[in-house]
Design a protein around this motif. Sequence first.
Motif, PDB file in Angstrom:
ATOM      1  N   ASP A 189      66.792 -24.716  -1.769  1.00  0.00           N
ATOM      2  CA  ASP A 189      67.510 -23.472  -1.481  1.00  0.00           C
ATOM      3  C   ASP A 189      67.114 -22.905  -0.118  1.00  0.00           C
ATOM      4  N   THR A 190      65.821 -22.965   0.196  1.00  0.00           N
ATOM      5  CA  THR A 190      65.337 -22.458   1.483  1.00  0.00           C
ATOM      6  C   THR A 190      65.900 -23.283   2.629  1.00  0.00           C
ATOM      7  N   ARG A 191      65.932 -24.593   2.457  1.00  0.00           N
ATOM      8  CA  ARG A 191      66.492 -25.467   3.487  1.00  0.00           C
ATOM      9  C   ARG A 191      67.967 -25.170   3.729  1.00  0.00           C
ATOM     10  N   THR A 192      68.687 -24.955   2.651  1.00  0.00           N
ATOM     11  CA  THR A 192      70.113 -24.665   2.775  1.00  0.00           C
ATOM     12  C   THR A 192      70.336 -23.355   3.516  1.00  0.00           C
ATOM     13  N   LEU A 193      69.563 -22.321   3.187  1.00  0.00           N
ATOM     14  CA  LEU A 193      69.691 -21.039   3.879  1.00  0.00           C
ATOM     15  C   LEU A 193      69.338 -21.155   5.360  1.00  0.00           C
TER      16      LEU A 193
END
Length: 58
Positions: free
Chosen positions: A4-8
């Motif tokens: 999720d952090t990578r996507t954001l």
Amino acid sequence: MKQDTRTLLRTGTGILGTGLLSVVLLFTIGGGVSRLGPHTNGGWFLLMIAMGCLPTGF
């Protein structure tokens, strides 16, 4: 790092890059900016993209 952090981060970087690219294009092919604003309709369009993308990307 979580997915999720990578996507954001990837999305934010893309939005920021779009804003920076529009600023570069505004000053190179968009006609530039004076005290009263851009000189062309395309310049106004690029300015609106930059004003939307830069704060969102940061």
